[in-house]
Design a protein around this motif. Structure first.
Motif, PDB file in Angstrom:
ATOM      1  N   ALA A  32      54.203  41.400  43.538  1.00 52.16           N
ATOM      2  CA  ALA A  32      54.402  40.651  44.767  1.00 52.16           C
ATOM      3  C   ALA A  32      53.673  39.258  45.100  1.00 52.16           C
ATOM      4  CB  ALA A  32      53.630  41.734  45.815  1.00 52.16           C
ATOM      5  N   SER A  33      52.639  38.995  44.462  1.00 51.65           N
ATOM      6  CA  SER A  33      51.995  37.735  44.672  1.00 51.65           C
ATOM      7  C   SER A  33      51.706  37.023  43.459  1.00 51.65           C
ATOM      8  CB  SER A  33      50.730  37.816  45.385  1.00 51.65           C
ATOM      9  OG  SER A  33      49.969  38.632  44.584  1.00 51.65           O
ATOM     10  N   LEU A  34      51.975  35.761  43.313  1.00 48.92           N
ATOM     11  CA  LEU A  34      51.628  35.051  42.062  1.00 48.92           C
ATOM     12  C   LEU A  34      50.955  33.512  42.646  1.00 48.92           C
ATOM     13  CD1 LEU A  34      51.997  33.860  39.150  1.00 48.92           C
ATOM     14  CD2 LEU A  34      54.505  33.375  39.587  1.00 48.92           C
ATOM     15  N   ALA A  35      49.964  33.102  42.077  1.00 49.25           N
ATOM     16  CA  ALA A  35      49.279  31.793  42.667  1.00 49.25           C
ATOM     17  C   ALA A  35      48.590  31.243  41.502  1.00 49.25           C
ATOM     18  CB  ALA A  35      48.361  32.131  43.914  1.00 49.25           C
ATOM     19  N   ARG A  36      48.298  29.920  41.283  1.00 48.70           N
ATOM     20  CA  ARG A  36      47.368  29.282  40.276  1.00 48.70           C
ATOM     21  C   ARG A  36      46.255  29.427  40.831  1.00 48.70           C
ATOM     22  NH1 ARG A  36      48.300  26.199  35.816  1.00 48.70           N
ATOM     23  NH2 ARG A  36      50.421  25.302  36.228  1.00 48.70           N
ATOM     24  N   GLN A  37      45.137  29.615  39.843  1.00 44.80           N
ATOM     25  CA  GLN A  37      43.677  29.688  40.094  1.00 44.80           C
ATOM     26  C   GLN A  37      43.119  28.149  39.654  1.00 44.80           C
ATOM     27  OE1 GLN A  37      44.525  32.482  41.820  1.00 44.80           O
ATOM     28  NE2 GLN A  37      42.168  32.567  41.404  1.00 44.80           N
ATOM     29  N   ALA A  38      41.853  28.111  40.207  1.00 43.05           N
ATOM     30  CA  ALA A  38      41.171  26.928  39.966  1.00 43.05           C
ATOM     31  C   ALA A  38      40.845  26.601  38.338  1.00 43.05           C
ATOM     32  CB  ALA A  38      39.774  26.970  40.563  1.00 43.05           C
ATOM     33  N   ASP A  39      41.189  27.620  37.588  1.00 41.89           N
ATOM     34  CA  ASP A  39      40.822  27.375  36.226  1.00 41.89           C
ATOM     35  C   ASP A  39      42.144  27.264  35.350  1.00 41.89           C
ATOM     36  OD1 ASP A  39      41.991  29.951  36.069  1.00 41.89           O
ATOM     37  OD2 ASP A  39      40.176  31.034  35.066  1.00 41.89           O
ATOM     38  N   GLY A  40      43.157  27.078  36.177  1.00 39.25           N
ATOM     39  CA  GLY A  40      44.512  26.754  35.599  1.00 39.25           C
ATOM     40  C   GLY A  40      45.468  28.016  35.336  1.00 39.25           C
TER      41      GLY A  40
END
Ligand code: FAD
Length: 347
Positions: A90-98
């Motif tokens: 449902a969701s996909l997002a980049r995190q701060a660590d890449g």
């Protein structure tokens, strides 16, 4: 919430191309988790043409959708992919660590260095009833493609659909002492084998089930233990006459249809509902996210399995730079490489 599953690669979609992606990643020592909305692997091959012959798989003069998927599963098995079936990403997002954080419809989360979108024409979903307000009953009194685990003794059950799965469900229920079992279909022709049809006729004559032609256009509820529960469905017949059928549970088998759904919401560059990719690595507009198979588009794209297979090879090599930035990966032949033999378990 449970901790996210950490991995090098997540493959979204277990169609033929997603399965071959797992194999190609495995050759490069990248382990993958595979997620599909369907409860089984195979994508369109299994959902749309399991028993039809396919003649254009390289070096395989003829196979079927089912056989092709079984072969792909066997080929990928040495790399021990972990399958998460029956859940949609449902969701996909980049995190701060890449890395990328993915979330599924069942609340599972993944932290992955790379993502391979092999989502085909979208996630296969049951075709739902188009009746105002009925979605609120889903999972309690209304079920798609399955029966509730509860004891249905004494209950009035309406099964909707005209295929083998719908009829078989009604036949199974008819012998279990329910209040009533009705099979409801919009036409008077059922797509089922002669034996099942004969069994239905016998059960209808014995008064153990009923078959009706019509469509649900509304429903009634009653309050049971403080909750609003289904009590009847309003059926419009071929002459637009209204009938009210007692119904405690509604089991719907109207087939599956693909829904592009969340893939379009992840901010990736798209053209006509497909993900735009380069043809060197099949990378999307977001570094680390690749797209292979029917979901992608590039100049000259052909929606064929063989084209998807080629894309998987280059996408896997594209991912190495992200998963193992320090490694220089050379092309190795499966015929002669001792390392690949070891990975394949044939050493
Ligand atoms: P798909 O097979 O569509 O699989 C994608 C999977 O991703 C699906 O299982 C879906 O549920 C899942 N998914 C999508 N979004 C999500 C999400 N957000 N979360 C979780 N899961 C998701 N091709 C040939 O080369 N030769 C042929 O002879 C041939 N015959 C065909 C006959 C028919 C009737 C049809 C319909 C197609 C035919 N094709 C043929 C085309 C071929 O089936 C497709 O090219 C192929 O299936 C594409 O594979 P894929 O893995 O990219 O996608």
């Amino acid at each position: 919430a449970p901790a996210p599953i950490e991995t090098d690669a997540v493959v979204i979609g277990a169609g033929p191309v997603g399965l071959f992606q797992v194999f190609q990643l495995g050759l490069l020592e990248i382990k993958a988790h595979v997620i599909d909305a369907l409860p089984y692997a195979g994508g369109q091959c299994i959902e749309l043409y399991p028993d039809k012959p396919i003649y254009d798989i390289p070096a395989v003069p003829a196979t079927t959708g089912r056989e092709l998927v079984a072969s792909l599963m066997r080929q990928a098995a040495p790399f021990e992919p972990v399958f998460h079936l029956g859940e949609e990403v449902a969701s996909l997002a980049r995190q701060a660590d890449g890395r990328f954080l993915l979330g599924t419809s069942r609340g599972k989360t993944f932290l992955s260095k790379t993502v391979f979108i092999a989502a085909g024409v979208g996630a296969f979903q049951p075709r739902r009833l188009r009746v105002d307000g009925i979605a609120t009953l889903e999972g309690r009194d209304l079920f798609y493609h399955g029966s509730p685990a509860e004891d249905l003794t004494g209950r009035d059950v309406v099964v909707v659909g005209g295929d083998e799965a719908a009829l078989q469900c009604a036949l199974d229920l008819a012998s279990r002492g329910l209040g009533s079992v009705t099979l409801l279909h919009r036409r008077d022709v059922l797509q089922a084998g002669a034996a099942a049809l004969a069994e239905m006729q016998a059960l209808c004559e014995a008064g153990q089930m009923a078959f009706r032609v019509g469509q649900i256009i509304g429903f009634d509820t009653r309050v049971e233990a403080g909750e609003s529960r289904l009590s009847a469905v309003h059926v419009s017949d071929v002459d637009a006459q209204l009938h009210v059928l007692p119904a405690d549970r509604l089991l719907v088998f109207q087939g599956l249809s693909p829904r592009l759904g969340p893939v379009a919401d992840w901010g990736l560059a798209m053209a006509r509902k497909q993900l735009e990719v380069d043809t060197e690595r099949f990378a999307t507009s977001e570094p680390g996210i690749f797209a292979v198979g029917d979901i992608n588009t590039y100049p000259g794209k052909k929606k064929l399995i063989v084209c998807g297979f080629h894309e998987c090879v280059l996408a896997a090599f594209g991912a190495v730079a992200i998963v193992f930035p320090e490694r220089r990966t050379l092309l190795q032949y499966t015929t002669t490489s001792p390392r690949l033999h070891q990975l394949l378990g044939v050493a």
